[in-house]
Design a protein around this motif. Structure first.
Motif, PDB file in Angstrom:
ATOM      1  N   GLN A 271       0.839  -1.207   0.000  1.00 14.72           N
ATOM      2  CA  GLN A 271       0.000   0.000   0.000  1.00 14.72           C
ATOM      3  C   GLN A 271       0.865   1.244   0.000  1.00 14.72           C
ATOM      4  N   LYS A 272       1.904   1.203   0.838  1.00 15.68           N
ATOM      5  CA  LYS A 272       2.703   2.417   1.000  1.00 15.68           C
ATOM      6  C   LYS A 272       4.121   2.068   1.448  1.00 15.68           C
ATOM      7  N   MET A 273       5.073   2.832   0.968  1.00 20.80           N
ATOM      8  CA  MET A 273       6.434   2.744   1.495  1.00 20.80           C
ATOM      9  C   MET A 273       6.554   3.886   2.506  1.00 20.80           C
ATOM     10  N   ILE A 274       7.122   3.594   3.656  1.00 18.17           N
ATOM     11  CA  ILE A 274       7.157   4.606   4.722  1.00 18.17           C
ATOM     12  C   ILE A 274       8.602   4.799   5.192  1.00 18.17           C
ATOM     13  N   SER A 275       9.025   6.029   5.271  1.00 11.42           N
ATOM     14  CA  SER A 275      10.386   6.301   5.737  1.00 11.42           C
ATOM     15  C   SER A 275      10.392   6.251   7.267  1.00 11.42           C
ATOM     16  N   PRO A 276      11.558   6.072   7.906  1.00  3.00           N
ATOM     17  CA  PRO A 276      11.616   6.035   9.374  1.00  3.00           C
ATOM     18  C   PRO A 276      11.038   7.314   9.983  1.00  3.00           C
ATOM     19  N   GLU A 277      11.263   8.442   9.316  1.00  2.71           N
ATOM     20  CA  GLU A 277      10.757   9.719   9.836  1.00  2.71           C
ATOM     21  C   GLU A 277       9.223   9.723   9.830  1.00  2.71           C
ATOM     22  N   GLN A 278       8.655   9.310   8.700  1.00  2.66           N
ATOM     23  CA  GLN A 278       7.176   9.263   8.627  1.00  2.66           C
ATOM     24  C   GLN A 278       6.628   8.284   9.663  1.00  2.66           C
ATOM     25  N   PHE A 279       7.323   7.181   9.808  1.00  2.87           N
ATOM     26  CA  PHE A 279       6.897   6.149  10.747  1.00  2.87           C
ATOM     27  C   PHE A 279       6.812   6.740  12.170  1.00  2.87           C
TER      28      PHE A 279
END
Ligand code: FAD
Length: 497
Positions: free
Chosen positions: A257-265
Motif C-alpha cells: 500500500q505504501k512505502m514509509i520512511s523512518p521519519e514518517q513512521f
C-alpha cells in the motif's frame, strides 16, 4: 532497395541474437547489423529438443564474437539506439550515427515494473548489473521484503539465505504466475527447506553466473542490459549477515500500500507488525512497508519482482506504432509491427495474431528465441516477396523450468513442464481437471475440455511430456480412457497402441 538487403536488429538479448544468427544463416545477399546497448550478448547453447515443442537450453553471456554466423557476417555494434524514424527507415544512435535499413527488428526486451520508482530501498532484478547491486546490498540486510509472485520472486525466495524474508504475494498461493494453487501447495514444503547444496555438482546444465567483473554499464542508464534467465539465481552467493538458511514468512493476498520512511513512521506514531519467531526485531528500520492487509513491516531492502513491461520508450515518439494494452508493440502473424518494414520479437512485442487456442504468450526465454528466429524468417520472406507460414512452435505453449531446485539428479533438469492451457487460461471454467500428486515427488495435472486434453502441468520426473504433447496436439477424445489416464504404474502410451 540497395543491392544488398540491409537487415538491422536492435537488442543483444536472446530475441535479437537469435534473429541476427538466423539472418546470417538464411540470407544470401545481405548486410546484417546488430545493435546492443549491453557489452555482452546472450547466446543459446546446449539446445535440447525434448519433444516437438518442448526445448531446454542454456544461456550464456558472451562477447560479440560468440555470435554464430554462417552465410553472412553479422556486424555487432555496442551502442544504444536513441530513436527511430520509421518513415525514412533510419535509426539514430547514441554516438551520433544515422543508420539506414531495409528491414528492422526491434528486440529491446522489457524493463522492471517497480512498486516505487525513486525509493533507494526498492530494487528490481532484471539484468546482470541489478543482480550485482542486489548481492552487495544483501550482505548487510537482516530482513528483506520480496514483492511479487512470478519466477523471479520464487527463485529469489529460495536462493536467499542468511536473512529474514517476508514474501508478499497478491494471490492465495505461491508461484502463481506459473502454476495453480495445487502446485503452489506442492512447492510450499520447499520454501523453508534447508537447501541441499551438495547436489549442485550433479547438474549438467550450465549455470548463469555473474562473476565476471569486466563489464561496462549500458551506454544509456535508462536502457537495461539483457534480462537474466534460467538458472540465473542458482550459483549466486546471495547471503545476508545471519547464520540461518531459510526464514521465509509469506503474506498472502496482499499488495504494497505504501512505502514509509523512518521519519514518517515516527511522525505518524505507527506500530510495526511483529514477525513470529523473528530474531532481528529492531525498533528502527531504514524503510517500512505497509501492506494492504494493514500490517507494517520494517526491513532493510525491498525487492520489487512485479514483472516487466516492454521497453518501447525510444521508438514511439514520431512513429505510428500500434501498442497493446500491456505496452508491447503489437505484431501480426508475420511479426510485423504497424510500421512498414519494422518487426519486433521477444519481450518487447505483444502477439496480436489470432493464435492457436493451445498457445499463449508469456515473456520467457523460449518464446524470445522462437520469436527471434521466426521474425528473421519473416523479414527475409518479405524481402524476397515470398509467403511464409506460421512456425509450428506457436501451435502449442510449451515451457520447461525448475523451481526450488526441485531437480532430477541426473542429466537435464526437466522439472516443471507446462503445456497448452496449463492453468485453464481462457477456458471459462468449462474444463475438467485430473490430478495425481505424490507429495515431494511429483504433481501431474491434466486439463480436459470436451474430453480432450488441452493443457498440463507436470512436476517431477513424470515422463509424460511427450505423450501429453501428442494427446494435446492430436485432439483425441479421451473420454473412454479418462479414469485410467493418470493411474500410477500404467503406461499411458499402451492405451493408444
Ligand atoms: P532482453 O533479454 O531484455 O534483451 C534486450 C536487449 O536489448 C538487451 O541486450 C538490451 O541491452 C538491448 N537494448 C534495449 N534497448 C536498446 C537500445 N535502445 N539500443 C540498443 N540495445 C538496446 N525466462 C525463462 O524462460 N525462464 C526463466 O527462468 C526466467 N527467469 C528470469 C529471471 C529474471 C531475473 C528475469 C529478469 C527474466 C527471466 N526470464 C526467464 C525472462 C527472460 O529472461 C526474458 O523473457 C528474455 O530474456 C527476453 O529476451 P529479449 O531478447 O526479448 O529481451
Amino acid at each position: 532497395m540497395s543491392e544488398k538487403t540491409r537487415y538491422v536488429v536492435i537488442g543483444g538479448g536472446i530475441a535479437g541474437v537469435t534473429a541476427a544468427e538466423t539472418l546470417s544463416v538464411i540470407t544470401e545477399n545481405a548486410t546484417i547489423t546488430l545493435f546492443s546497448a549491453s557489452p555482452l550478448i546472450k547466446t543459446v547453447s546446449n539446445l535440447i529438443q525434448l519433444t516437438q515443442t518442448l526445448e531446454t537450453f542454456d544461456v550464456e553471456e558472451q562477447s560479440f564474437t560468440g555470435l554464430k554466423e554462417l552465410n553472412n557476417p553479422v556486424q555487432v555494434i555496442h551502442t544504444t539506439v536513441t530513436s527511430l524514424c520509421a518513415k525514412d527507415k533510419q535509426l539514430f544512435t547514441a554516438d551520433g550515427k544515422v543508420i539506414e535499413y531495409d528491414k528492422l527488428c526491434i528486440c529491446t526486451g522489457g524493463k522492471p515494473k517497480l512498486i516505487s520508482q525513486d525509493n533507494p530501498f526498492v530494487i528490481g532484478i532484471r539484468d546482470t548489473e541489478s543482480v550485482q547491486t542486489f548481492q552487495q546490498r544483501v550482505k548487510s540486510a537482516n530482513r528483506i521484503i520480496i514483492v511479487g509472485n512470478g519466477g523471479i520472486a520464487t527463485e529469489l525466495v529460495h536462493e536467499l539465505e542468511g536473512c529474514e524474508v517476508i514474501w508478499a504475494i497478491k494471490d492465495k498461493s505461491i508461484a502463481h504466475t506459473f502454476v495453480d494453487p495445487g502446485a503452489g501447495e506442492f512447492f510450499m514444503e520447499y520454501v523453508n527447506k534447508v537447501k541441499d547444496n551438495t547436489q549442485e555438482g550433479v547438474s549438467k546444465r550450465l549455470k548463469y553466473t555473474t562473476e565476471e567483473t569486466n563489464r561496462k554499464s549500458p551506454v544509456q542508464s535508462n536502457v537495461m542490459g539483457s534480462a537474466l534467465g534460467p538458472d540465473w539465481a542458482t550459483r549466486l552467493q546471495i547471503h545476508g549477515p545471519q547464520e540461518v538458511s531459510h526464514r521465509v514468512h509469506i503474506e498472502h493476498q496482499v499488495e504494497v500500500q505504501k512505502m514509509i520512511s523512518p521519519e514518517q513512521f515516527q511522525q505518524l506514531s505507527m506500530t510495526q507488525t511483529v514477525l513470529d519467531g523473528s530474531v532481528v526485531e529492531s525498533s528502527t528500520w531504514p524503510v517500512y512497508v505497509q501492506l494492504t492487509n494493514g500490517k507494517v513491516y520494517g526491513c532493510d531492502l525491498v525487492v520489487s519482482a512485479t514483472g516487466v513491461e516492454p521497453f518501447t520508450d525510444l521508438f514511439l515518439p514520431g512513429n505510428d506504432f500500434d501498442v497493446a494494452a500491456d505496452g508491447g508493440l503489437k505484431v501480426n502473424s508475420k511479426m510485423e509491427t504497424s510500421e512498414p518494414h519494422v518487426y519486433a520479437a521477444g519481450d518487447v512485442c505483444t502477439a496480436c495474431w489470432e493464435y492457436s487456442p493451445l498457445w499463449l504468450q508469456m515473456r520467457l526465454w523460449t518464446q524470445a528465441r522462437q520469436m527471434g528466429c521466426y521474425a528473421a524468417k519473416c523479414m527475409v520472406a518479405a524481402a524476397k516477396g515470398e509467403e511464409i507460414s506460421m512456425d509450428f512452435c506457436f501451435e502449442l505453449f510449451a515451457h520447461a523450468t525448475t523451481f526450488f531446485k526441485f531437480k532430477a539428479i541426473n542429466f537435464f533438469l526437466l522439472l516443471v513442464i507446462l503445456l497448452g492451457r496449463f492453468n485453464g487460461q481462457g477456458l471459462q471454467n468449462d474444463y475438467e481437471v485430473l490430478l495425481r500428486v505424490t507429495k515431494g515427488k511429483e504433481y501431474v495435472k491434466a486439463i480436459l475440455q470436451n474430453g480432450r486434453l488441452v493443457g498440463a502441468i507436470l512436476i517431477g520426473e513424470t515422463d509424460l511430456e511427450e505423450t501429453f504433447e501428442n494427446l494435446i496436439l492430436n485432439g483425441m477424445d479421451l473420454t473412454p480412457f479418462k479414469e485410467n489416464l493418470l493411474e500410477p504404474g500404467i503406461d499411458v502410451d499402451d492405451f493408444f497402441d
